[in-house]
Design a protein around this motif. Structure first.
Motif, PDB file in Angstrom:
ATOM      1  N   ARG A  68      -0.371   4.072  -7.851  1.00 25.41           N
ATOM      2  CA  ARG A  68       0.203   4.162  -6.700  1.00 25.41           C
ATOM      3  C   ARG A  68       0.183   5.418  -6.419  1.00 25.41           C
ATOM      4  NH1 ARG A  68       0.235   0.202  -3.199  1.00 25.41           N
ATOM      5  NH2 ARG A  68       1.616   0.577  -1.602  1.00 25.41           N
ATOM      6  N   ARG A  69       0.904   6.478  -7.705  1.00 29.36           N
ATOM      7  CA  ARG A  69       0.624   8.153  -7.320  1.00 29.36           C
ATOM      8  C   ARG A  69      -0.701   8.485  -6.830  1.00 29.36           C
ATOM      9  NH1 ARG A  69       4.284  11.570  -8.179  1.00 29.36           N
ATOM     10  NH2 ARG A  69       5.009  10.801  -9.244  1.00 29.36           N
ATOM     11  N   ALA A  70      -1.690   7.826  -7.350  1.00 30.74           N
ATOM     12  CA  ALA A  70      -3.177   8.022  -7.254  1.00 30.74           C
ATOM     13  C   ALA A  70      -3.834   7.458  -6.260  1.00 30.74           C
ATOM     14  CB  ALA A  70      -4.229   7.484  -8.494  1.00 30.74           C
ATOM     15  N   LEU A  71      -3.154   6.718  -5.352  1.00 31.32           N
ATOM     16  CA  LEU A  71      -3.713   5.761  -3.962  1.00 31.32           C
ATOM     17  C   LEU A  71      -3.237   6.352  -3.419  1.00 31.32           C
ATOM     18  CD1 LEU A  71      -5.752   2.872  -2.936  1.00 31.32           C
ATOM     19  CD2 LEU A  71      -2.769   2.271  -2.914  1.00 31.32           C
ATOM     20  N   LEU A  72      -2.446   6.888  -3.279  1.00 27.25           N
ATOM     21  CA  LEU A  72      -1.365   8.106  -2.081  1.00 27.25           C
ATOM     22  C   LEU A  72      -1.727   9.187  -1.881  1.00 27.25           C
ATOM     23  CD1 LEU A  72       2.511   7.669  -2.506  1.00 27.25           C
ATOM     24  CD2 LEU A  72       1.170   6.652  -0.765  1.00 27.25           C
ATOM     25  N   ASN A  73      -2.625   9.670  -3.634  1.00 28.41           N
ATOM     26  CA  ASN A  73      -3.186  11.054  -3.336  1.00 28.41           C
ATOM     27  C   ASN A  73      -4.507  11.262  -2.835  1.00 28.41           C
ATOM     28  OD1 ASN A  73      -0.417  12.129  -4.514  1.00 28.41           O
ATOM     29  ND2 ASN A  73      -1.136  12.131  -6.234  1.00 28.41           N
ATOM     30  N   SER A  74      -5.209  10.003  -2.751  1.00 28.90           N
ATOM     31  CA  SER A  74      -6.230   9.597  -2.449  1.00 28.90           C
ATOM     32  C   SER A  74      -6.638  10.000  -0.766  1.00 28.90           C
ATOM     33  CB  SER A  74      -6.789   8.457  -2.944  1.00 28.90           C
ATOM     34  OG  SER A  74      -8.186   8.182  -2.351  1.00 28.90           O
ATOM     35  N   SER A  75      -7.729  11.045  -0.299  1.00 26.30           N
ATOM     36  CA  SER A  75      -7.464  11.367   0.947  1.00 26.30           C
ATOM     37  C   SER A  75      -8.674  10.637   1.317  1.00 26.30           C
ATOM     38  CB  SER A  75      -8.757  12.814   0.806  1.00 26.30           C
ATOM     39  OG  SER A  75      -9.994  12.207   0.047  1.00 26.30           O
ATOM     40  N   THR A  76      -8.663   9.810   0.736  1.00 25.38           N
ATOM     41  CA  THR A  76      -9.044   7.880   1.869  1.00 25.38           C
ATOM     42  C   THR A  76      -8.377   7.016   1.994  1.00 25.38           C
ATOM     43  OG1 THR A  76     -10.016   6.869   0.056  1.00 25.38           O
ATOM     44  CG2 THR A  76     -11.459   8.349   0.657  1.00 25.38           C
ATOM     45  N   THR A  77      -6.932   7.279   1.242  1.00 21.66           N
ATOM     46  CA  THR A  77      -6.380   6.267   1.915  1.00 21.66           C
ATOM     47  C   THR A  77      -5.170   6.595   3.048  1.00 21.66           C
ATOM     48  OG1 THR A  77      -6.363   5.479  -0.501  1.00 21.66           O
ATOM     49  CG2 THR A  77      -4.273   4.983   0.898  1.00 21.66           C
ATOM     50  N   VAL A  78      -5.351   5.199   4.092  1.00 19.21           N
ATOM     51  CA  VAL A  78      -4.326   5.279   4.664  1.00 19.21           C
ATOM     52  C   VAL A  78      -3.392   3.992   5.291  1.00 19.21           C
ATOM     53  CG1 VAL A  78      -4.000   5.522   7.273  1.00 19.21           C
ATOM     54  CG2 VAL A  78      -5.978   6.622   6.575  1.00 19.21           C
ATOM     55  N   MET A  79      -1.820   3.932   4.673  1.00 15.22           N
ATOM     56  CA  MET A  79      -1.048   3.424   5.089  1.00 15.22           C
ATOM     57  C   MET A  79       0.251   3.068   5.402  1.00 15.22           C
ATOM     58  SD  MET A  79       1.276   2.876   1.179  1.00 15.22           S
ATOM     59  CE  MET A  79       0.099   3.048  -0.039  1.00 15.22           C
ATOM     60  N   GLU A  80      -0.292   1.921   6.134  1.00 17.47           N
ATOM     61  CA  GLU A  80       0.983   2.151   7.518  1.00 17.47           C
ATOM     62  C   GLU A  80       2.546   1.563   6.703  1.00 17.47           C
ATOM     63  OE1 GLU A  80      -0.421   1.418  10.321  1.00 17.47           O
ATOM     64  OE2 GLU A  80      -2.085   1.662  10.233  1.00 17.47           O
ATOM     65  N   GLU A  81       3.160   2.683   7.817  1.00 18.26           N
ATOM     66  CA  GLU A  81       4.569   2.931   7.121  1.00 18.26           C
ATOM     67  C   GLU A  81       5.792   0.696   6.992  1.00 18.26           C
ATOM     68  OE1 GLU A  81       6.917   5.196   7.583  1.00 18.26           O
ATOM     69  OE2 GLU A  81       5.139   6.870   7.241  1.00 18.26           O
ATOM     70  N   GLU A  82       5.012   0.337   8.017  1.00 17.78           N
ATOM     71  CA  GLU A  82       5.845  -1.657   6.980  1.00 17.78           C
ATOM     72  C   GLU A  82       5.367  -1.139   6.024  1.00 17.78           C
ATOM     73  OE1 GLU A  82       2.185  -1.693  10.009  1.00 17.78           O
ATOM     74  OE2 GLU A  82       3.514  -0.939   9.861  1.00 17.78           O
ATOM     75  N   GLU A  83       4.345  -1.322   5.449  1.00 16.70           N
ATOM     76  CA  GLU A  83       3.504  -1.802   3.450  1.00 16.70           C
ATOM     77  C   GLU A  83       4.212  -0.862   2.535  1.00 16.70           C
ATOM     78  OE1 GLU A  83      -0.298  -0.383   4.758  1.00 16.70           O
ATOM     79  OE2 GLU A  83      -1.076  -2.061   5.850  1.00 16.70           O
ATOM     80  N   LYS A  84       4.487   0.363   3.313  1.00 13.61           N
ATOM     81  CA  LYS A  84       5.193   0.665   2.289  1.00 13.61           C
ATOM     82  C   LYS A  84       6.092   0.387   1.367  1.00 13.61           C
ATOM     83  CE  LYS A  84       3.274   5.126   3.985  1.00 13.61           C
ATOM     84  NZ  LYS A  84       4.249   6.663   5.033  1.00 13.61           N
ATOM     85  N   SER A  85       6.365   0.276  -0.357  1.00 18.05           N
ATOM     86  CA  SER A  85       7.845   0.007  -0.596  1.00 18.05           C
ATOM     87  C   SER A  85       8.159   0.981  -1.154  1.00 18.05           C
ATOM     88  CB  SER A  85       7.545  -0.755  -2.121  1.00 18.05           C
ATOM     89  OG  SER A  85       6.138   0.665  -2.749  1.00 18.05           O
ATOM     90  N   PHE A  86       9.742   1.207  -1.551  1.00 15.81           N
ATOM     91  CA  PHE A  86      10.366   2.327  -1.738  1.00 15.81           C
ATOM     92  C   PHE A  86       9.975   3.032  -2.946  1.00 15.81           C
ATOM     93  CE2 PHE A  86      13.789   4.358  -4.273  1.00 15.81           C
ATOM     94  CZ  PHE A  86      14.654   4.660  -2.720  1.00 15.81           C
ATOM     95  N   LEU A  87       8.744   2.600  -3.338  1.00 15.91           N
ATOM     96  CA  LEU A  87       8.781   3.255  -4.892  1.00 15.91           C
ATOM     97  C   LEU A  87       6.623   4.568  -3.873  1.00 15.91           C
ATOM     98  CD1 LEU A  87       7.104   4.557  -7.523  1.00 15.91           C
ATOM     99  CD2 LEU A  87       5.284   2.532  -7.002  1.00 15.91           C
TER     100      LEU A  87
END
Length: 495
Positions: free
Chosen positions: A256-275
């Motif tokens: 998950r850390r790698a995914l969030l640090n990826s410049s190509t990843t755009v995550m919607e707010e409602e998709e985010k877990s507490f992690l």
């Protein structure tokens, strides 16, 4: 308490501490709360026994609502009345809100604790604020509602396939709650209903072991001068167990850390877990791992035991069970699934939950506090570094506070403006003040929804048509107050 362990203490320490104990820990010279006379060296350890919540409640009847006990060289003050609890949890909340970390947990991960945090420092404040805002706030609970409903549906689906079979209520409820929490934190199930033992490769047992680590008699807790030696190896073993627990989800944190640090990843707010929230706020892997561990330990056994006790009490009290069933039938009409918006309106069900929490609080003693500074409570001195217990089990059964305290009478809460949110000190199963349980909103919602669904959809009976009036209600003392014998039931459909 283990007799062999205590005998070893006595033999090892007698020559060293006999004069020291008698001279240094005289109650009369320090204006300490009264209590039973301590034995040389070991203090009151043997007098407490295997059910300390009961024995200390008996001491309180003899010596008063605020008593002191000597455990080795460690002074312990116990409050067993609403007034004594108020003095500690409200009047002197700031001065008495430290923690004395059990030696088994006092290792390299200690700076990252929330529940066991030694003080209310910056890490504690930032993590507690994040938990409240992102996990336990009204908005967060609303956002999680569809996921909780999904987990509830999975539990009911599993149970419908067990008709006529003996069901261990605690196991089923534990799996439901655990997967609810794991989805809030990691967006992932960890346990499987179809796994007979529901262990997820040993995760459940490892967490249970960690829960017990803080309860094991430890020379280093009774005699802090020996802390650094870890004579019984409990600290070393606890550290090993913690690292093994972390291994169950460390790869998820890294991915998950790698995914969030990826410049190509755009995550919607409602998709985010507490992690994801923790990662966004710069928390390290160690901080995240400890937070997850504390959440699972603190949020599963307590909620599971409350539901199990509630089911047991309702089975024993047929009139109360019938009244809950009628309330659910009237409120929910033909709907099999109870919406969360309906839960707060179920007045008698909620009265039953409160009555269960009064008789069977999730933890018999609130997690121990420690005196940051010397202060006075009820005209007695509580010295700095004293450990402080609140015996909520004793307060909930005090005949000076409750009429017919040993009877299950949910009606006592109807029309009574008495709640468990930390303002009414005769009823504080989740504590009060700055150290109050942060997961209360989520825990209560789980108890309400699971208990209501179990009663609304099924008619429960004991195996072999055993008389519910004879149901064994013996307690098993631990960090959580569980039934000594697991609740085994058989059901038939109601709807």
């Amino acid at each position: 308490m283990e007799i062999g362990f205590l005998s070893s203490i006595f033999l090892i320490l007698t020559p060293l501490f006999l004069f020291f104990i008698v001279k240094k820990y005289s109650r009369s010279s320090k204006n300490l709360p009264p209590g039973p006379q301590p034995w040389p060296i070991i203090g009151n350890i043997l007098q407490i026994g295997n059910n300390p919540h009961v024995s200390i409640a008996i001491f309180a009847q003899q010596y008063g609502p605020l008593i002191s006990l000597q455990l080795g060289t460690q002074l312990l003050v116990v409050a067993s009345s609403p007034d004594a609890a108020l003095g500690i949890l409200k009047t002197h909340d700031r001065l008495l809100s430290s923690r004395s970390i059990p030696n088994a947990f006092d290792h390299s991960f200690a700076p990252f604790y929330l529940v066991w945090s030694a003080d209310c420092g910056q890490h504690w404040r930032s993590l507690r604020t994040l938990c409240r805002n992102e996990m336990f706030s009204v908005k967060a609970l609303q956002d999680q509602s569809s996921m909780r409903l999904e987990k509830l549906g999975q539990m009911l689906g599993f149970l419908h396939g067990k008709k006529g079979q003996v069901v261990n209520i605690g196991d089923v409820v534990f799996t439901t709650i655990f997967n609810t929490l794991s989805n809030v934190f990691f967006a992932k199930d960890f346990l499987d209903f179809e796994d007979e033992h529901r262990t997820a490769g040993g995760l459940k047992e490892k967490l249970f072991t960690l829960l017990q680590d803080g309860m094991r008699p430890n020379i280093s807790d009774f005699f802090p001068m020996f802390k650094r030696f870890d004579l019984q190896g409990l600290r070393k073993g606890n550290l090993k167990n913690i690292r093994e627990v972390f291994s169950f989800w460390e790869h998820i944190v890294d991915e998950r850390r790698a995914l969030l640090n990826s410049s190509t990843t755009v995550m919607e707010e409602e998709e985010k877990s507490f992690l994801d929230r923790l990662l966004e706020n710069g928390f390290s892997n160690d901080q995240i791992n400890i937070c997850a561990m504390e959440l699972f330990i603190g949020g599963t056994d307590t909620t599971t035991s409350t539901i199990e006790w509630a089911m047991a009490e309702l089975l024993k009290n047929k009139e109360a069970m019938s009244r809950v069933q009628e309330e659910l039938k009237y409120s929910c009409n033909d709907s099999k699934i109870i919406s969360e918006s309906q839960l707060s309106k179920l007045s008698y069900l909620n009265a039953c939950i409160k009555e269960t929490l009064r008789l069977h609080p999730p933890v018999p003693f609130l997690i121990p506090r420690c005196a940051f500074e010397t202060c006075e409570v009820m005209n007695y001195t509580i010295p700095q570094d004293t450990q402080i217990f609140i015996n909520v089990w004793a307060i909930g059964r005090d005949p000076k506070v409750w009429e017919a305290p040993l009877s299950f009478k949910p009606e006592r809460f109807l029309g009574l403006n008495l709640d468990f949110k930390g303002q009414d000190f005769e009823f504080i199963p989740f504590g009060a003040g700055r150290r109050m349980c942060p997961g209360l909103p989520s825990g209560i919602k789980s108890v309400q929804s699971i208990l209501a669904s179990l009663i609304h959809q099924f008619e429960w009976v004991l195996p072999d048509d055993e008389d519910p009036a004879k149901l064994d209600m013996k307690e098993k003392f631990g960090v959580t107050l569980q039934k000594e014998k697991a609740l085994q039931l058989i059901f038939k459909d109601l709807n």
